[in-house]
Design a protein around this motif. Structure first.
Motif, PDB file in Angstrom:
ATOM      1  N   LEU A   1      78.121  22.552  41.143  1.00 39.04           N
ATOM      2  CA  LEU A   1      77.565  23.635  40.338  1.00 39.04           C
ATOM      3  C   LEU A   1      77.454  23.164  38.893  1.00 39.04           C
ATOM      4  CD1 LEU A   1      79.695  26.572  41.778  1.00 39.04           C
ATOM      5  CD2 LEU A   1      77.286  26.126  42.251  1.00 39.04           C
ATOM      6  N   VAL A   2      76.322  23.441  38.273  1.00 35.75           N
ATOM      7  CA  VAL A   2      76.088  23.023  36.894  1.00 35.75           C
ATOM      8  C   VAL A   2      75.351  24.133  36.151  1.00 35.75           C
ATOM      9  CG1 VAL A   2      74.930  21.352  35.395  1.00 35.75           C
ATOM     10  CG2 VAL A   2      75.970  20.569  37.509  1.00 35.75           C
ATOM     11  N   ARG A   3      75.765  24.355  34.904  1.00 36.01           N
ATOM     12  CA  ARG A   3      75.036  25.258  33.997  1.00 36.01           C
ATOM     13  C   ARG A   3      74.623  24.421  32.790  1.00 36.01           C
ATOM     14  NH1 ARG A   3      79.000  28.916  32.252  1.00 36.01           N
ATOM     15  NH2 ARG A   3      78.578  30.259  34.027  1.00 36.01           N
ATOM     16  N   THR A   4      73.403  24.597  32.312  1.00 35.90           N
ATOM     17  CA  THR A   4      72.924  23.773  31.208  1.00 35.90           C
ATOM     18  C   THR A   4      72.460  24.609  30.019  1.00 35.90           C
ATOM     19  OG1 THR A   4      70.679  23.701  32.144  1.00 35.90           O
ATOM     20  CG2 THR A   4      72.170  21.896  32.722  1.00 35.90           C
ATOM     21  N   VAL A   5      72.605  24.020  28.837  1.00 33.40           N
ATOM     22  CA  VAL A   5      71.991  24.552  27.619  1.00 33.40           C
ATOM     23  C   VAL A   5      71.132  23.429  27.046  1.00 33.40           C
ATOM     24  CG1 VAL A   5      72.350  25.544  25.334  1.00 33.40           C
ATOM     25  CG2 VAL A   5      73.964  26.061  27.176  1.00 33.40           C
ATOM     26  N   LYS A   6      69.868  23.739  26.814  1.00 37.36           N
ATOM     27  CA  LYS A   6      68.902  22.725  26.393  1.00 37.36           C
ATOM     28  C   LYS A   6      68.617  22.874  24.902  1.00 37.36           C
ATOM     29  CE  LYS A   6      66.981  23.185  31.013  1.00 37.36           C
ATOM     30  NZ  LYS A   6      65.811  23.496  31.859  1.00 37.36           N
ATOM     31  N   HIS A   7      68.835  21.790  24.158  1.00 38.89           N
ATOM     32  CA  HIS A   7      68.693  21.826  22.704  1.00 38.89           C
ATOM     33  C   HIS A   7      67.610  20.849  22.237  1.00 38.89           C
ATOM     34  CE1 HIS A   7      72.308  24.259  22.032  1.00 38.89           C
ATOM     35  NE2 HIS A   7      72.947  23.476  22.888  1.00 38.89           N
TER      36      HIS A   7
END
Length: 267
Positions: A65-71
């Motif tokens: 499981l992975v959660r991402t924040v894209k900057h």
């Protein structure tokens, strides 16, 4: 402008964002090879947080499981390209090349690295398909995936013990897993698969360990964590509700008041 993800061909995905963007929880069913073209990806997973910086290659394991924040960067939009290494292709490759599995791959080894000239050339070769200046045939698409496998094994021969391990997730400690992953808002079926259980086996073991249903326990566990973060870490509900698995803020406020008898501002 909002985030866009586009499937270029069935195993190549291009993601672009002009503003910081929080992704949803994702179950990763296949290994994939990714390249951070510009900006940064902050990935949150069971082992903590990984920052994928510009010009970095990352190999992401399947079955997690992975959660991402894209900057985006100051001067560039966020751009990330990934190519899936699916089991069918990997099985075919292993059979054609008679690749054995020697030893289990270390579970906690980091899998991101600076690209060499070959990796850079490989990802540059994908740009015409991303920019839609060229069309790719199914045969060529299959060859591009195999080329990615070749490059990985050339640079990191030890990866064969990861890529060509086709065993199903083994039955793991359910209590430890759930306490590490309760914040991921995914179906119960996904939790069952990741702990090496059928859905019925997962529910049976869950009731024995936690004395309730997964839905009830997840809600309680997330609310307790929210209480702790608000009271002891001075966190704002608007900053944490998504990260704790709640789908909207109004439902979080209602559930919090129902559970603790006070509002978030009263504690």
């Amino acid at each position: 402008m909002e985030n866009t993800s586009e499937i270029i061909f069935d195993r190549l995905v291009y993601s672009c964002a002009f503003e910081s963007y929080r992704g949803h929880e994702e179950f990763i069913p296949d290994h994939f090879l990714g390249f951070q073209i510009s900006g940064e990806t902050h990935a949150f997973h069971e082992q903590g947080k990984t920052v994928i910086k510009e010009n970095t290659v990352v190999l992401v394991r399947k079955n997690q499981l992975v959660r991402t924040v894209k900057h985006p960067s100051k001067n560039e939009k966020y751009q990330f390209v990934s190519i899936s290494l699916d089991d069918e292709t990997l099985r075919q490759y292993a059979g054609e090349n008679k690749i054995p599995i020697n030893v289990p791959f270390p579970e906690k080894q980091l899998l991101f690295f600076e690209p060499d000239a070959f990796f850079k050339s490989y990802f540059i070769s994908l740009i015409p398909y991303i920019n839609k200046t060229e069309e790719i045939s199914p045969r060529l698409a299959a060859l591009k995936v195999k080329e990615a496998i070749e490059l990985l094994l050339l640079n990191h021969p030890e990866f064969q013990n990861l890529l060509f391990d086709f065993s199903e997730p083994h039955k793991i400690d359910l209590e430890e897993f759930m306490n590490k992953n309760f914040m991921f808002n995914v179906p119960v079926e996904t939790f069952a698969r990741l702990t090496g259980r059928s859905l019925s086996g997962f529910k049976r073991d869950f009731k024995r360990i936690f004395h309730g249903t997964p839905k009830q326990w997840l809600k309680e566990r997330r609310l307790k964590e929210a209480y702790y973060l608000i009271k002891n870490k001075d966190k704002k509900p608007s900053d944490i509700y998504l990260d704790l698995g709640f789908e909207n803020l109004s439902h979080f406020y209602f559930s919090f008041k129902q559970k603790f008898g006070v509002t978030t501002s009263e504690i």
